[in-house]
Design an enzyme around this catalytic site. Sequence first.
Site, short mmCIF file in Angstrom:
data_model
loop_
_atom_site.label_atom_id
_atom_site.label_comp_id
_atom_site.label_asym_id
_atom_site.label_seq_id
_atom_site.Cartn_x
_atom_site.Cartn_y
_atom_site.Cartn_z
CE LYS A 173 -28.21 68.63 53.19
NZ LYS A 173 -29.48 67.95 53.04
CG ASP A 209 -37.96 72.30 57.07
OD1 ASP A 209 -38.83 72.74 56.49
OD2 ASP A 209 -36.27 72.26 56.18
#
Length: 394
Positions: free
Chosen positions: A124, A229
């Site tokens: 990532k 989130d």
Amino acid sequence: MKLDTRAMRHLTAEDWRVLTAVEMGSKNHEIVPTPLIEKIARLKGGASGVHKSISALAKAGLIARMKEAKYDGYRLSYGGLDYLALHTHAARKHVYSVGSRIGVGKESDIMVVADDKGTQKVLKIHRLGRISFRTVKTNRDYLKNRQSASWMYLSRLAAIKEFAFMQALREEGFPVPEPIAQSRHTIVMSLIDALPMRQISSVPDPASLYADLIGLILRLAKHGLIHGDFNEFNILIREDKDEQDSDNIILTPIIIDFPQMVSMDHQNAEMYFDRDVECIKRFFSRRFHFTSTTPGPFFKDAKKTVGTDGARRLDAAVEASGFTKKMAKDLEAAIREQQANSNDDADDSDDLEDSEEEIKSGSEDDDQEQVVIGDQIPLESEEGLQKLTINDGT
């Protein structure tokens, strides 16, 4: 930007030292003066060797010369930071080849990579400034007088925070990917064989999956955390076989993406908690036509459970591990800017340990160890897989 590793095969040990020198100089300079690059790199070839490497790095787009600058100097590009992070992961044997990009978002790129044994993993790459950099750059109150490389600093903070939370959650048995390594603005983690919930059109038992997800929100709260989130984009659904009934499939939710995670003691904790709950309720109603008859859960009730039954406060544990309140404040402000910008269309704790370690250990007198990075092609395709040889200089 798209990660392209092809130029890595052409970089020499001297090029890596100069690229690292530019990164180190970025600690205090938005545009790093060429004499400072020469001083930090300490090449045997002197200024001529540095200028040769600068030319190669600029041609590959890893550094850039600023035409309007009042002095001769260069800044590190995102591509240069990507290469430095990959170089570190390769030297530490965490990444051997780079495959295809499997995800792209406002704030990150997700790549499939593999180690030297062929085990596939996920890389990532945080890119916090991809969309909102102009806003961040002009609104620097939270960075005080820091004038250099805010995008690099903030992306590094996002990676440090996510890695720290992933480690803490994994230790407590939460369903998250295994954190393997972190360097600069990147994280290497285990590859999960699962689908994002947003790609799933139907499930056999929506009520059960809904209960599992609400249970995870409450379990996080018990450990002092709010995801911030918690939605269909950041939840993977894995199919597991029931050990007692092989014909029965169990759906296991896996949580990902943690840079925005906050404490239950945060000043806006109730808003974040309610938003996470509402995201799940809204998605299940819209996608699976399921609406729970049980009201809540409510923040005031979840707040009472924090630390109960011996639950370890992970918000405090992560702060104690080195992710300071100052870091959290800087990162939270940047994420807030990013979200605001998307809706409309540090104390130098960024820590250059990797850079300093590489500069100190690099020496032309040492035997050059070779590390390898593969071309950017799908790892599943073994035919034509080309490797790039890099002179490490360590």
